[in-house]
Enzyme design. Structure first.
Site, PDB file in Angstrom:
ATOM      1  NE  ARG A   1      15.763  19.185  43.449  1.00 15.59           N
ATOM      2  CZ  ARG A   1      15.441  19.967  42.463  1.00 15.59           C
ATOM      3  NH1 ARG A   1      15.763  19.666  41.224  1.00 15.59           N
ATOM      4  NH2 ARG A   1      14.765  21.079  42.665  1.00 15.59           N
TER       5      ARG A   1
ATOM      6  NE  ARG B   1      14.201  27.496  36.047  1.00 13.00           N
ATOM      7  CZ  ARG B   1      14.292  28.600  36.777  1.00 13.00           C
ATOM      8  NH1 ARG B   1      14.759  29.714  36.273  1.00 13.00           N
ATOM      9  NH2 ARG B   1      13.912  28.578  38.038  1.00 13.00           N
TER      10      ARG B   1
ATOM     11  NE  ARG C   1      30.917  29.677  57.130  1.00 13.43           N
ATOM     12  CZ  ARG C   1      32.183  30.047  57.179  1.00 13.43           C
ATOM     13  NH1 ARG C   1      32.882  29.970  58.298  1.00 13.43           N
ATOM     14  NH2 ARG C   1      32.769  30.516  56.095  1.00 13.43           N
TER      15      ARG C   1
ATOM     16  NE  ARG D   1      24.751  37.165  48.531  1.00 16.68           N
ATOM     17  CZ  ARG D   1      23.459  36.971  48.642  1.00 16.68           C
ATOM     18  NH1 ARG D   1      22.767  36.513  47.617  1.00 16.68           N
ATOM     19  NH2 ARG D   1      22.828  37.215  49.772  1.00 16.68           N
TER      20      ARG D   1
ATOM     21  CD  GLU E   1      26.070  38.344  51.349  1.00 15.61           C
ATOM     22  OE1 GLU E   1      25.249  39.194  50.965  1.00 15.61           O
ATOM     23  OE2 GLU E   1      25.850  37.121  51.286  1.00 15.61           O
TER      24      GLU E   1
ATOM     25  CE1 TYR F   1      18.197  31.486  55.308  1.00 12.69           C
ATOM     26  CE2 TYR F   1      16.542  30.169  54.191  1.00 12.69           C
ATOM     27  CZ  TYR F   1      17.276  31.331  54.301  1.00 12.69           C
ATOM     28  OH  TYR F   1      17.079  32.359  53.405  1.00 12.69           O
TER      29      TYR F   1
END
Ligand code: FAD
Length: 370
Positions: free
Chosen positions: A173, A177, A250, A281, A301, A349
């Site tokens: 999903r 907001r 990864r 980023r 990164e 994770y």
């Protein structure tokens, strides 16, 4: 006679919380880590007065009051709130998707206008009943503008392949907001340890015997004989000599720069969402602690293939890897002396607050079992 009650392999967050808790109850622990430092992936190093997150940006967030009070009892946390910015071909957007983002995309000013606009964009894909890949899934959920400007390039860089070749289930999903709230997380508590995460781990491990630069596998026989029980937080496949094959990850490559200027981007995290910029980023570390130094330290990164030469960061929990994992877990269940915990040993994770909760749970369990 074993010299220690516990050998803890890994001085990361899991190992440190567990070691602290059982040491408090009088158990003798030895913590080892193959790296030259403690703190695992949440290690921060002070460079030019700035606490640099060496293995990627870390923001502590949780709604678990027990966990929040626990970490705050070792180090004070500041009021940092993660509010990343997205840069798409030089245009800036607020994240997560909220009224600021919708205003920047379309000029809409009210939640009603924003909802109408999104519905209109989504309606173009009404004929996709069962999305076959991430691209279709994102278009169905959010429409073309959000997908093309804020999702496509970023996700393709993260996964190293076109969105049409990434499974649809990755996005279940899209969290929209309809308020002007740029706080990335929905949790009640959030912040960064003042003075860096390494201080948190140092305080947890205060009084515990720790040896860094010690790889468990270099002297496995000796280490096994040193302790009654082993808490192992390294890679589970490595423990079993990869007999069923290697689990895939990864990885990330970090390009660091100390700049002779007080401020580079005015925010801790800026995501680059177009395909043309090769990194995903840029982190400007001083903003995690509202730094006022003359210099600044930034990290670009780059998502990267995992190999022996780089760090395993994100497990790839697809069917193929889950099958391999289940074979190792089968062997692990038969171990009476070794417990497998933390992100690498469970091939999962975990956010930090989950790791703290898990380590507290295990320490309570072993104490109840004597
Ligand atoms: P680790 O920190 O990996 O500790 C395991 C330790 O075991 C390591 O130090 C390793 O060197 C050692 N070890 C392994 N094998 C051996 C061996 N053979 N001998 C000796 N030592 C060994 N969580 C959040 O809550 N917020 C965030 O913003 C966030 N950002 C993240 C960003 C990135 C890029 C990544 C990858 C994760 C992020 N996380 C975040 C998750 C967080 O990093 C983990 O929850 C946490 O570090 C897990 O702690 P751990 O002790 O399980 O593992």
């Amino acid at each position: 006679m074993a010299k220690y009650d516990y050998l803890i392999v890994g001085a990361g967050l899991f190992g440190a919380v567990f070691a602290h808790e059982v040491s408090k109850k009088g158990k003798k622990c030895l913590v080892i880590d193959k790296r030259q430092h403690i703190a695992g992936n949440i290690y921060t190093e002070n460079i030019a007065g700035i606490n640099v997150h060496k293995y990627g940006a870390h923001i502590f967030h949780t709604s678990n009051k027990e966990v929040w009070n626990y970490v705050n009892s070792f180090v004070e946390f500041n009021r940092f709130t993660n509010s990343p910015i997205a840069n798409h071909k030089g245009r800036l957007f607020n994240l997560p998707f909220n009224m600021n983002t919708f205003y920047q995309l379309w000029g809409v000013k009210t939640p009603e206008e924003a909802k109408k606009k999104i519905e209109k964009q989504r309606a173009e894909y009404f004929d996709i009943k069962e999305p076959r890949n991430l691209e279709e899934q994102a278009l169905v959920l959010g429409g073309r503008d959000i997908y093309e400007k804020l999702i496509k390039g970023y996700t393709e860089k993260q996964w190293g392949r076109p969105a049409t070749q990434i499974p649809a289930f990755i996005i279940r999903r899209l969290p929209f907001r309809y308020t002007f709230d740029n706080n990335y997380f929905n949790d009640i508590y959030q912040g960064i340890p003042i003075g860096g995460y390494t201080k948190l781990i140092e305080n947890l491990l205060d009084g515990v015997e720790v040896r860094t630069g010690e790889n468990y596998f270099d002297r496995k026989y000796d280490f096994d004989n040193l302790a009654k029980k082993i808490v192992y937080t390294g890679k589970i496949d490595e423990f079993y000599e990869c007999q069923f094959g290697e689990l895939e990850y990864r990885s990330l490559y970090f390009e660091n720069e100390l700049l002779n200027m007080p401020d580079f981007q005015g925010n801790a995290v800026v995501n680059y969402t177009d395909r043309e910029v090769p990194y995903t980023r840029i982190i400007e570390h001083k903003h995690f602690e509202f730094g006022t130094q003359d210099k600044t330290y930034i990290t670009r990164e780059y998502p990267h293939e995992f190999s022996k030469d780089n760090e395993p960061y994100y497990p790839i929990n697809d069917q193929k890897n889950q099958l391999v994992l289940s074979k190792y877990q089968e062997l692990a269940r038969k171990q009476t002396k070794v417990v497998f915990c933390g992100r690498l040993a469970e091939y999962k994770y975990y956010d930090m607050h989950q790791v703290v909760a898990k380590a507290l749970e295990l320490s309570k369990k072993v104490q109840n079992n004597g």
